[in-house]
Design an enzyme around this catalytic site. Structure first.
Site, short mmCIF file in Angstrom:
data_model
loop_
_atom_site.label_atom_id
_atom_site.label_comp_id
_atom_site.label_asym_id
_atom_site.label_seq_id
_atom_site.Cartn_x
_atom_site.Cartn_y
_atom_site.Cartn_z
CD GLU A 89 -2.46 1.32 2.72
OE1 GLU A 89 -3.68 1.39 2.61
OE2 GLU A 89 -1.87 1.26 3.82
NE ARG A 155 8.86 5.02 7.97
CZ ARG A 155 8.57 3.73 7.86
NH1 ARG A 155 7.85 3.30 6.86
NH2 ARG A 155 9.03 2.88 8.75
CG HIS A 188 1.81 4.78 7.74
ND1 HIS A 188 2.13 3.46 7.58
CD2 HIS A 188 2.78 5.48 7.12
CE1 HIS A 188 3.26 3.36 6.90
NE2 HIS A 188 3.68 4.57 6.61
CB CYS A 275 0.03 -1.71 4.87
SG CYS A 275 -0.02 -2.53 6.41
C1 CIR Z 1 7.47 -0.12 7.67
O1 CIR Z 1 7.92 0.27 8.75
O2 CIR Z 1 7.56 0.55 6.64
C2 CIR Z 1 6.81 -1.48 7.60
N1 CIR Z 1 7.44 -2.37 8.52
C3 CIR Z 1 5.34 -1.37 7.93
C4 CIR Z 1 4.59 -0.57 6.93
C5 CIR Z 1 3.12 -0.58 7.18
N2 CIR Z 1 2.43 0.11 6.16
C6 CIR Z 1 1.22 0.61 6.30
O3 CIR Z 1 0.64 0.57 7.36
N3 CIR Z 1 0.69 1.21 5.24
#
Ligand code: CIR
Length: 280
Positions: A89, A155, A188, A275
């Site tokens: 995602e 992010r 997020h 995600c």
């Molecule tokens: C990260 O830290 O980027 C991944 N371990 C988790 C990302 C989760 N993404 C989301 O909720 N859209």
């Protein structure tokens, strides 16, 4: 493994006009198989190391759920260069009027975008990219009908939000930002809110009184169930994480039909239900 989807590396082009990005009407989803090095990805939580067998079992159940809801699912092969790449995602913001491929905020994830772009850009005209120093993770973008909430987070930065808002405006959408940088319990924006259609927002307690949400029906998730705030409307079901009885009860009492999935191993890597796929 029983129920595992066939993996392919591209989606065959077909008639773009058939697809609308709409919680009820979208037809397709794309995911990426977790890699064997999944546990070496990024995480901010300290709730244990994911067991890979269980990761794959839970991922298979997630894929089966999307199919059961009626989506045509494409699953890309695992990409061991990017241990977080199953959280697909974050690589794109897909709308009915065009796509914006992101520039993920974690340097280790930047390279994830190219293969997703290659797999799905045939479906999207126009398709935009983002420029440095702007960064956006798709997990920070919550679409509520024709309006997009853009989370400013660790992010997604302000320049990324500005570029995204400009692309969205060009596509005829409105947007606004919500700063979640001070909220240490979520990575997020969509870790804390989900739009599930019917003018209804699921929102964690801490954000429930945000002025921007005042015109929505709000399903408020208590602090002890806040992980469940990340849920996904797919056609007439709402995917929700297992283990959150208040949340599932509230969904039912508001007339939604929860489809409950065990997400324990993805939670260990800061991941939620939304995600694991891009839906369009
Ligand atoms: C990260 O830290 O980027 C991944 N371990 C988790 C990302 C989760 N993404 C989301 O909720 N859209």
């Amino acid at each position: 493994m029983r129920g595992m989807p066939n993996s392919i590396n591209s989606v065959e082009a077909c008639d773009v006009s058939m697809f609308r990005k709409d919680l009820i009407l979208f037809k397709r989803a794309i995911g990426r198989t977790p890699g064997a090095n999944f546990a070496t990805g990024l995480t901010t939580v300290d709730i244990g190391i994911p067991a890979f067998d269980l990761v794959m079992t839970q991922y298979a159940a997630y894929c089966e759920a999307l199919r059961e809801c009626g989506l045509e699912l494409t699953v890309l092969d695992a990409d061991l260069r990017y241990p977080d790449s199953t959280f697909i995602e974050d690589t794109a913001v897909l709308t009915a009027r065009g796509a914006i491929f992101t520039r993920p905020g974690a340097a280790s994830r930047e390279g994830e975008v190219e293969s997703v772009r290659a797999a799905i850009s045939a479906f999207f005209q126009p398709a935009f990219s983002m420029d440095a120093p702007g960064t956006v993770d798709g997990g920070d973008i919550c679409e509520a009908e024709d309006h997009f909430f853009i989370g400013i987070s660790q992010r997604t930065n302000e320049e990324g939000a500005r570029q995204l808002a400009s692309h969205l405006a060009g596509l005829g959408y409105t947007s606004s930002t919500i700063d979640v940088r001070e909220m240490t319990t979520i990575l997020h924006l969509k870790s804390g809110i989900s739009y599930i259609g019917d003018n209804t927002l699921v929102v964690m307690d801490e954000m429930a009184e945000n002025e921007q949400f005042r015109d929505f029906t709000r399903i408020v998730v208590s602090a002890d169930e806040s992980y469940a705030a990340n849920c996904v409307r797919v056609k007439d079901r709402v995917l929700v994480a297992d283990g959150y009885p208040q949340m599932t009860g509230m969904l039912r009492s508001h007339g939604f039909d929860p489809l409950i999935l065990d997400m324990s191993e993805f939670q260990k890597m800061d991941g939620g239900l939304s995600c694991l796929s891009l839906r369009f």
